[in-house]
Design a protein around this motif. Sequence first.
Motif, PDB file in Angstrom:
ATOM      1  N   PRO A  31      10.716   1.881   9.040  1.00  0.00           N
ATOM      2  CA  PRO A  31      11.022   2.637   7.818  1.00  0.00           C
ATOM      3  C   PRO A  31      11.594   1.763   6.701  1.00  0.00           C
ATOM      4  O   PRO A  31      11.703   2.217   5.571  1.00  0.00           O
ATOM      5  CB  PRO A  31      12.052   3.669   8.302  1.00  0.00           C
ATOM      6  N   TYR A  32      11.997   0.540   7.052  1.00  0.00           N
ATOM      7  CA  TYR A  32      12.584  -0.326   6.020  1.00  0.00           C
ATOM      8  C   TYR A  32      11.556  -1.316   5.451  1.00  0.00           C
ATOM      9  O   TYR A  32      11.831  -2.003   4.498  1.00  0.00           O
ATOM     10  CB  TYR A  32      13.770  -1.124   6.599  1.00  0.00           C
ATOM     11  N   ASP A  33      10.397  -1.401   6.081  1.00  0.00           N
ATOM     12  CA  ASP A  33       9.392  -2.382   5.676  1.00  0.00           C
ATOM     13  C   ASP A  33       8.793  -2.062   4.308  1.00  0.00           C
ATOM     14  O   ASP A  33       8.137  -1.039   4.138  1.00  0.00           O
ATOM     15  CB  ASP A  33       8.253  -2.406   6.715  1.00  0.00           C
ATOM     16  N   GLN A  34       9.036  -2.951   3.348  1.00  0.00           N
ATOM     17  CA  GLN A  34       8.478  -2.707   2.021  1.00  0.00           C
ATOM     18  C   GLN A  34       7.143  -3.440   1.898  1.00  0.00           C
ATOM     19  O   GLN A  34       6.960  -4.522   2.439  1.00  0.00           O
ATOM     20  CB  GLN A  34       9.441  -3.230   0.955  1.00  0.00           C
ATOM     21  N   ASP A  35       6.256  -2.790   1.199  1.00  0.00           N
ATOM     22  CA  ASP A  35       4.977  -3.456   0.909  1.00  0.00           C
ATOM     23  C   ASP A  35       4.601  -3.045  -0.500  1.00  0.00           C
ATOM     24  O   ASP A  35       4.041  -1.977  -0.735  1.00  0.00           O
ATOM     25  CB  ASP A  35       3.906  -2.997   1.903  1.00  0.00           C
ATOM     26  N   LEU A  36       4.967  -3.915  -1.458  1.00  0.00           N
ATOM     27  CA  LEU A  36       4.822  -3.508  -2.855  1.00  0.00           C
ATOM     28  C   LEU A  36       3.365  -3.366  -3.269  1.00  0.00           C
ATOM     29  O   LEU A  36       3.057  -2.774  -4.298  1.00  0.00           O
ATOM     30  CB  LEU A  36       5.553  -4.497  -3.758  1.00  0.00           C
ATOM     31  N   THR A  37       2.459  -3.880  -2.426  1.00  0.00           N
ATOM     32  CA  THR A  37       1.047  -3.701  -2.769  1.00  0.00           C
ATOM     33  C   THR A  37       0.573  -2.304  -2.409  1.00  0.00           C
ATOM     34  O   THR A  37      -0.475  -1.871  -2.850  1.00  0.00           O
ATOM     35  CB  THR A  37       0.172  -4.707  -2.016  1.00  0.00           C
ATOM     36  N   ARG A  38       1.323  -1.623  -1.582  1.00  0.00           N
ATOM     37  CA  ARG A  38       0.901  -0.290  -1.142  1.00  0.00           C
ATOM     38  C   ARG A  38       1.886   0.765  -1.616  1.00  0.00           C
ATOM     39  O   ARG A  38       2.335   1.606  -0.870  1.00  0.00           O
ATOM     40  CB  ARG A  38       0.792  -0.245   0.389  1.00  0.00           C
ATOM     41  N   ARG A  39       2.257   0.732  -2.893  1.00  0.00           N
ATOM     42  CA  ARG A  39       3.241   1.671  -3.414  1.00  0.00           C
ATOM     43  C   ARG A  39       2.616   3.018  -3.719  1.00  0.00           C
ATOM     44  O   ARG A  39       1.450   3.110  -4.092  1.00  0.00           O
ATOM     45  CB  ARG A  39       3.863   1.127  -4.691  1.00  0.00           C
ATOM     46  N   LEU A  40       3.370   4.049  -3.561  1.00  0.00           N
ATOM     47  CA  LEU A  40       3.031   5.390  -4.030  1.00  0.00           C
ATOM     48  C   LEU A  40       1.634   5.846  -3.608  1.00  0.00           C
ATOM     49  O   LEU A  40       0.887   6.408  -4.389  1.00  0.00           O
ATOM     50  CB  LEU A  40       3.172   5.471  -5.551  1.00  0.00           C
ATOM     51  N   ILE A  41       1.309   5.578  -2.346  1.00  0.00           N
ATOM     52  CA  ILE A  41       0.024   6.101  -1.839  1.00  0.00           C
ATOM     53  C   ILE A  41       0.181   7.600  -1.605  1.00  0.00           C
ATOM     54  O   ILE A  41       1.219   8.068  -1.132  1.00  0.00           O
ATOM     55  CB  ILE A  41      -0.351   5.394  -0.516  1.00  0.00           C
ATOM     56  N   ASP A  42      -0.844   8.349  -1.943  1.00  0.00           N
ATOM     57  CA  ASP A  42      -0.779   9.797  -1.751  1.00  0.00           C
ATOM     58  C   ASP A  42      -0.899  10.141  -0.267  1.00  0.00           C
ATOM     59  O   ASP A  42      -1.478   9.381   0.500  1.00  0.00           O
ATOM     60  CB  ASP A  42      -1.930  10.472  -2.512  1.00  0.00           C
ATOM     61  N   PRO A  43      -0.396  11.302   0.123  1.00  0.00           N
ATOM     62  CA  PRO A  43      -0.573  11.725   1.533  1.00  0.00           C
ATOM     63  C   PRO A  43      -2.030  12.019   1.832  1.00  0.00           C
ATOM     64  O   PRO A  43      -2.843  12.151   0.925  1.00  0.00           O
ATOM     65  CB  PRO A  43       0.290  12.984   1.632  1.00  0.00           C
ATOM     66  N   VAL A  44      -2.295  12.213   3.124  1.00  0.00           N
ATOM     67  CA  VAL A  44      -3.675  12.284   3.589  1.00  0.00           C
ATOM     68  C   VAL A  44      -4.444  13.458   2.979  1.00  0.00           C
ATOM     69  O   VAL A  44      -5.631  13.371   2.728  1.00  0.00           O
ATOM     70  CB  VAL A  44      -3.694  12.313   5.135  1.00  0.00           C
ATOM     71  N   TRP A  45      -3.749  14.554   2.684  1.00  0.00           N
ATOM     72  CA  TRP A  45      -4.485  15.724   2.167  1.00  0.00           C
ATOM     73  C   TRP A  45      -4.820  15.586   0.680  1.00  0.00           C
ATOM     74  O   TRP A  45      -5.505  16.399   0.128  1.00  0.00           O
ATOM     75  CB  TRP A  45      -3.708  17.014   2.429  1.00  0.00           C
TER      76      TRP A  45
END
Lengths: 343, 304, 334
Positions: free
Chosen positions: B62-76
């Motif tokens: 839960p602490y792992d940041q990945d600034l390339t994958r910010r604000l991805i929408d949920p699956v639905w």
Amino acid sequence: MAAPDNIDAPPILTVEGMSVDLKVPSGMLHAVNKIDFSVRPGQTFCIVGESGCGKTMTSLALMRLLPRSAKLSATRLNFDGHDLLSLSDHAMAELRGDRLGMIFQDPMTSLNPVYTIGNQMEEVYLRHRKSGRREARERAEFMLQRVGIMSPALRLKQFPHQLSGGLRQRVMIAMTLMCEPRLVIADEPTTALDVTVQVQILQLLTKLQEEFGMAIILITHNLGIVARMADRLAVMYAGKIVETGSALDVFTQPHHPYTQGLLRCMPTHDHGAPATRLGSIPGIVPSLVGDIRGCGFANRCDYVRDACRTGDIALRELPDGAAYRCVIPPDEALARPAELATP
Amino acid sequence: MTDATVKAVPEALADGEIVAPSPREEMRRRAKSHIGLIFGGSIVTLVTLIAIFAPILAPYDPYDQDLTRRLIDPVWKTGNWANILGTDALGRDYLSRLIYGARISLMVGFGAAAIAGTVGSLIGIIGGYFGGRVDSVVVYLINVKLALPGLLIALSLVSIVGGSVGALVLILGFLTWDRYAVVTRSVAQQLRGNDFITAARAVGASQTRIILGELLPNVMNQIIVIASLEIAIVILIEAALSFLGLGVKPPEPSWGLMIAEARNFMFFKPHLIAIPGFAIFLLVIAINMAGDGLRDVTAPEGRN
Amino acid sequence: MNMQPKTQQSPATQTPAVEIANLSRSFQVGASLMSKGKTLRAVEDVNLSVKRGEVLGIVGESGSGKTTLSRMMLGLMKPSGGSIRIDGQNITTIGRSELSRKVQPVFQDPYSSLNPRKTIGQIISLPLETHGSGSREERTKAVEEMMLQVGLAPRLIHSYPSQLSGGQRQRVAIARALMIRPEILICDEPTSALDVSVQAQILNLLKDLREKFNLTYIFITHDLGILEFIADRVAVMYMGRVVESATAWNVMNAPRHPYAEALLGSVLTPDPKLGLPDLHLGRGFPDPLNPPTGCSFHPRCPKAMPQCSANAPRTTRDEHGLVECHLYPEGASK
């Protein structure tokens, strides 16, 4: 003991085939099971039995004050010309406190602690008689005098907690008699009182009965009270009336094994050497949930036989309107106490 | 000791028949038919299990940041199955944070209730049982506590001490003991007049034994019911404090903090607020339902 | 645990099991910071002596002080004056734990005397646990044996009080009291909450246990009828004082104090040929906070004389026992 047993007068209360069923989690509890009795004007009718025998449910049924989970049924339930089964709740409320009075065991909880004695007594009168406050007050004072309370004007201004237990029960009786009921149902009226006060209250009830001519249904577990007070009585066990008759008949010639057992349990006082052991009835009251086959007393009875466990036990009629519910014929039943006295 | 003695035993043994089901059986029977308790209870159990097994259940740290994958929408919405609930503004997996967030909520809730329950119940039972001067002191303590502005004190204490989970548990615990004390005190007052207490004293039992062995089992039901309701309140307070930045400090995944962090994206990523908000809502309502259910199941008639 | 009944030691029979001398207990009622309140004399100048193995019945109505007396004998309440000696030893010098091995109570209400959250086994073994006697298995065994002694099926050991009938509960209470083998049992109205048939069972049981365990009973009740069956001697209490004390036979057949007479008259035997007795008692129940002057019974007494309201009667002791009434002046009883 009180008024003569006027057999000819029409009964003021007739109960036929009355049952009270309570819904409990494990099924239907038959608290009162098809009982019949009638009470004549001026008569003292005692219902005696131990806890759980259905005597309190009987009194609540007659007042139509049963808990919501209870179902009342009867082939006939007639009080003073009213059919108690079909009477509306409103009409029933009119009857209660007016022609039908009730005295409870605990005078502390049946009197409202936040109103004065006077307030509560007058309220009863104002509700049932279209009268003024002044008349109600005079009536309350008169009734307090009748129940032997000194300085009634002062007492009327007092609150229930300011009175002793005996006085409170006197007030309760006075309140019940405000409208001169034809029938008073007294459920263990003296159980919470001291023994000397108990005798005084019972005496008062007898005296007032002569004065006002009301009938009394006295519900108690105390055989001594029954013997001294009852004209007629019914012994209840497991929701059924197992023996009924005049006090003299039932106490001197008990036919049902349960009645006989109860009488043996009483410590006697006959100015002789006291008994070394009291008689007792083994076992406990059966569960009243579900269908009961045969006699409810069979498991505790010394004289049990096969016929006791099947079908309904018929009532055996005796002279003078006495009866008992047992398979054993009268002559055999009466022979028993002697046989037990010399084991 | 004659033949009569011999007879005395069997006459009583005959009534060895058990007349009623045991209190526990009664309770179990009532619990089985109580929908609220079953529903609330199973959700609470489920959340608790998720919290316990968070390291196994959470797909990512839960602490792992990945600034390339910010604000991805949920699956639905437009998202993918790799991040079922999407990611937050720092590219952390939202589902993993939500799962670890349950740990904080429950730890704070149960921890504070444990402290408050122990302290409050003990104070209450002692006051109610001993009465007199001891009781006067207890009543005084309760009144002082009731007069304090609880949330205000919590806010100021947290801002002084700092917002670790341990500190929150302690502070919230000492702010919510009063209800336990009020209820247990009145129950103990009723019970102390009972003859079984007198019997225990006559047998020579110590006061500690009477309080812990005789009184406590009779107060336990009430304590559990209050605790269940208080846990819900504490969880809400924790969320509120964290939302205000006075509770758990980032990067801890507290649900309240998650909502606070999502504030800036409220209008174009509303699910970032909705998901932890719904989690708080569901947990609190489930705990409340379970608490109500417990109260019904252990109702006075069940205690005979 | 020694399961054998104690054998009677002959020298010990000389000292009374309980000796009460000039015992008093008063309470301050309605005391506050400003006022001292009123004094309620619950027990006043009581003298009683109970021999080992004897059953002393104490009879009186509510407010007569019989329950206060029992609490003092259990060591749960300190006397305001006078002394209680158990086996010749002053009760104030006996430790809590030692006293509990000598005196145990049986209460009136079997519904409040058993902890509803504990099993029968836990309840009965409490005295053993408190005194740390025996291992767990030994305790269980002792509990089961005691259950048999009081007529309870051992399989009830895991049930809860709510599952038992009133009579069974009272048997549990008696078993608990007997677990640490006390010498004295203080029974405070042990049968008044029970049905008639169950009352008879419990009275019979108490009578059997007394022989079996060589017990001394102090039997408190409001029902003189029971005492004839169980008691050797009877003390009649009225407003905190013992107004008459004699053998049970004397009290039941030749009561001397008018109050004892009234109590006896109130025993309603199931005889339909008799009506209600006439007690000739006054109704003015005295206020214990403002006790009447002179003899406290005089407002209700049918035989009251002028001197009764003026001064309190002296205690008369003779071969019939003790009586406190102006009708029996000292030395005039012969």
